[in-house]
Design a protein around this motif. Sequence first.
Motif, PDB file in Angstrom:
ATOM      1  N   MET A 175      -6.682   1.325   4.977  1.00  0.00           N
ATOM      2  CA  MET A 175      -5.235   1.311   5.153  1.00  0.00           C
ATOM      3  C   MET A 175      -4.637   0.566   3.960  1.00  0.00           C
ATOM      4  N   ILE A 176      -3.756   1.228   3.204  1.00  0.00           N
ATOM      5  CA  ILE A 176      -3.175   0.672   1.989  1.00  0.00           C
ATOM      6  C   ILE A 176      -1.661   0.694   2.112  1.00  0.00           C
ATOM      7  N   TYR A 177      -1.040  -0.493   1.989  1.00  0.00           N
ATOM      8  CA  TYR A 177       0.414  -0.626   1.977  1.00  0.00           C
ATOM      9  C   TYR A 177       0.869  -0.813   0.523  1.00  0.00           C
ATOM     10  N   ASP A 178       1.781   0.043   0.104  1.00  0.00           N
ATOM     11  CA  ASP A 178       2.342  -0.028  -1.236  1.00  0.00           C
ATOM     12  C   ASP A 178       3.764  -0.556  -1.149  1.00  0.00           C
ATOM     13  N   HIS A 179       3.991  -1.770  -1.631  1.00  0.00           N
ATOM     14  CA  HIS A 179       5.330  -2.365  -1.597  1.00  0.00           C
ATOM     15  C   HIS A 179       5.740  -2.842  -2.994  1.00  0.00           C
ATOM     16  N   LYS A 180       5.397  -2.065  -3.995  1.00  0.00           N
ATOM     17  CA  LYS A 180       5.804  -2.416  -5.358  1.00  0.00           C
ATOM     18  C   LYS A 180       7.299  -2.181  -5.581  1.00  0.00           C
ATOM     19  N   SER A 181       7.807  -1.086  -5.035  1.00  0.00           N
ATOM     20  CA  SER A 181       9.202  -0.738  -5.294  1.00  0.00           C
ATOM     21  C   SER A 181      10.181  -1.558  -4.472  1.00  0.00           C
ATOM     22  N   SER A 182       9.756  -2.111  -3.334  1.00  0.00           N
ATOM     23  CA  SER A 182      10.639  -2.903  -2.479  1.00  0.00           C
ATOM     24  C   SER A 182       9.808  -3.913  -1.726  1.00  0.00           C
ATOM     25  N   SER A 183      10.522  -4.818  -1.042  1.00  0.00           N
ATOM     26  CA  SER A 183       9.823  -5.850  -0.280  1.00  0.00           C
ATOM     27  C   SER A 183       9.203  -5.293   0.990  1.00  0.00           C
ATOM     28  N   THR A 184       9.706  -4.172   1.477  1.00  0.00           N
ATOM     29  CA  THR A 184       9.156  -3.562   2.682  1.00  0.00           C
ATOM     30  C   THR A 184       8.061  -2.577   2.312  1.00  0.00           C
ATOM     31  N   ALA A 185       7.088  -2.431   3.173  1.00  0.00           N
ATOM     32  CA  ALA A 185       5.985  -1.486   2.947  1.00  0.00           C
ATOM     33  C   ALA A 185       6.440  -0.087   3.344  1.00  0.00           C
ATOM     34  N   SER A 186       7.110   0.618   2.425  1.00  0.00           N
ATOM     35  CA  SER A 186       7.638   1.959   2.712  1.00  0.00           C
ATOM     36  C   SER A 186       6.647   3.060   2.414  1.00  0.00           C
ATOM     37  N   ASN A 187       5.504   2.719   1.853  1.00  0.00           N
ATOM     38  CA  ASN A 187       4.500   3.702   1.483  1.00  0.00           C
ATOM     39  C   ASN A 187       3.171   3.262   2.083  1.00  0.00           C
ATOM     40  N   VAL A 188       2.634   4.052   3.007  1.00  0.00           N
ATOM     41  CA  VAL A 188       1.397   3.715   3.704  1.00  0.00           C
ATOM     42  C   VAL A 188       0.402   4.843   3.500  1.00  0.00           C
ATOM     43  N   LEU A 189      -0.838   4.471   3.190  1.00  0.00           N
ATOM     44  CA  LEU A 189      -1.890   5.454   2.954  1.00  0.00           C
ATOM     45  C   LEU A 189      -3.065   5.125   3.852  1.00  0.00           C
ATOM     46  N   LEU A 190      -3.558   6.167   4.567  1.00  0.00           N
ATOM     47  CA  LEU A 190      -4.713   6.028   5.451  1.00  0.00           C
ATOM     48  C   LEU A 190      -5.794   6.970   4.975  1.00  0.00           C
ATOM     49  N   ALA A 191      -7.038   6.507   4.961  1.00  0.00           N
ATOM     50  CA  ALA A 191      -8.160   7.336   4.531  1.00  0.00           C
ATOM     51  C   ALA A 191      -9.402   6.905   5.290  1.00  0.00           C
ATOM     52  N   LYS A 192     -10.288   7.874   5.552  1.00  0.00           N
ATOM     53  CA  LYS A 192     -11.518   7.575   6.271  1.00  0.00           C
ATOM     54  C   LYS A 192     -12.581   6.944   5.375  1.00  0.00           C
ATOM     55  N   GLU A 193     -12.491   7.213   4.064  1.00  0.00           N
ATOM     56  CA  GLU A 193     -13.527   6.706   3.166  1.00  0.00           C
ATOM     57  C   GLU A 193     -12.943   6.552   1.768  1.00  0.00           C
ATOM     58  N   GLY A 194     -13.416   5.541   1.038  1.00  0.00           N
ATOM     59  CA  GLY A 194     -12.969   5.308  -0.331  1.00  0.00           C
ATOM     60  C   GLY A 194     -14.090   4.753  -1.176  1.00  0.00           C
ATOM     61  N   TYR A 195     -14.195   5.242  -2.402  1.00  0.00           N
ATOM     62  CA  TYR A 195     -15.248   4.802  -3.336  1.00  0.00           C
ATOM     63  C   TYR A 195     -14.590   4.070  -4.498  1.00  0.00           C
ATOM     64  N   ILE A 196     -15.081   2.862  -4.811  1.00  0.00           N
ATOM     65  CA  ILE A 196     -14.482   2.015  -5.838  1.00  0.00           C
ATOM     66  C   ILE A 196     -15.308   2.094  -7.119  1.00  0.00           C
ATOM     67  N   TYR A 197     -14.633   2.301  -8.242  1.00  0.00           N
ATOM     68  CA  TYR A 197     -15.272   2.183  -9.560  1.00  0.00           C
ATOM     69  C   TYR A 197     -14.202   1.828 -10.578  1.00  0.00           C
ATOM     70  N   ASN A 198     -14.642   1.302 -11.713  1.00  0.00           N
ATOM     71  CA  ASN A 198     -13.731   0.844 -12.750  1.00  0.00           C
ATOM     72  C   ASN A 198     -13.633   1.868 -13.872  1.00  0.00           C
TER      73      ASN A 198
END
Length: 506
Positions: A175-198
């Motif tokens: 569960m990822i909350y994106d609140h860069k554009s405002s103080s409220t979390a207006s953008n929410v992303l849900l995913a069953k799986e995520g892979y991290i790499y640089n």
Amino acid sequence: MKKIHLLILKSFIRPFIVTFLIVMFVLLMLFLFKYIDDLIGKGFEWYVILKLLAYQSAVQISMAMPLSMLLSSIMTFGNLGESYELVAIKAAGISLRKAMTPLFVLVGLFSGGAFLFSDYILPVVNLKMGALLYDVRIKQTDFLVKPGVFNNTIPGYSIRAKGKSKDGKILYDLMIYDHKSSSTASNVLLAKEGYIYNSPDNNTMILKLKDGVRYEDSRARNAKVYNPRQQFTRFYFDETEQKFDMSAFEWKRTDENLFKSHHMMLNLKQLKYYTDSNAVQMDSLRNTVFREIKSYYYYFNDYYKPKDSIQSVPLSPVNYKESFAEVIPLDKRNMAISNATNQMRYIKDVLNIKANEDTFYRDKDIRYNIEFQRKFTLAVSCLLLFCIGAPLGAIIRKGGLGLPVVMAIIFFLIYHIISTVSEKSAKEGNIDTFWGMWMAIFLLSPLAIFLAYKAATDSALFDIEQYRLKAEKVWSWFKTKLGSRNRQTEQPKSHKSLQDDYTLSP
């Protein structure tokens, strides 16, 4: 050099090295315990931690040197006294003062080296240490997701995962909350799986998401325009990528020139220069105060005179019946009071600002003077504590790490408490900086002279048996005096009773 001198030098150098390393280790552990939260979890290389410890080791010499000097001197002469080697030295016709002459020379060299170290090396080490510690403390902790806990280390995002793989590369139920554009979390992303790499340049972290949905509230981006047909957007995806800027986690070194003017980063010559510059600024500030407020002082007889004659205005304060405003005509009284109030408020504001600036420069002057005196007190404290420890060890005649350590800690705590309290008083401006930095040395110097005299005269100052015998003598003398006084008080009573019996007989 005599063999006795070599014996004493060897007996002193080995305990000094051992105690110096032990004290340095203890001080480094205290430093690590203090800043452990700033060092763990930030991904520092091993050489950064090692460099920080090396700088801190050099900084702690100012405390480790006097303490190890005191402890090693007590241990050295305690061992010599316990093994009766001091008795043999005195039996050979060599006094304790002559036997300690090479040690005085050696300790004098140590003290001179401590002075040169505090003047030339310690300011540079403080500069390196301060800049490195500042960068270490402001660096953010590395990105680390704990299962079931929101992570806010990435600016503008809040990330939570219910689970992750053993290697930490795969996250589950994201569960990822994106609140860069405002103080409220207006953008929410849900995913069953995520892979991290640089990314190849390690400036971006990429999160590859699978089987999820993205919810976006379009009103947050353009709240001024009302669109009833598009208020809430939902995107389904099988696979997508979310990129995060990791520049905030990059460790950047601060320019050391920003810290060069700090009082702990200056040598004697630089401290003298900064002290003179600060004194010039302080004098200039104090000289400009009266010139700034001078134009706001007015005399009532120059501006509010009655039109008929000057003589009708009573100028003497003793002639005022109610208040000072009586001398001002009624048509100008309100204006005069308003102007006086405004001028008084302005003068008060100016004086407050100048007082704060003067306090700032005065505090800087105190810090410069304290650091100037500290260069000398480090060297003198080594000599003083040696002069306390050597005769003290010769008096107690106990070696090892038992009683000598206890005595060393007691005397060092006395010295440290006195120096800390007096230095704090000097920083607050209650006493002069010279007396604040030299107070502990002046107070303990008579103690060093007293212990040296007792050691030279073979005094059993810490012999408990001696004090017990003296206490018994005092008690027996007290009992004798008390018994004689009781006998003197009983004798007149018996004589009186005999006289009474004689007068009553026929």
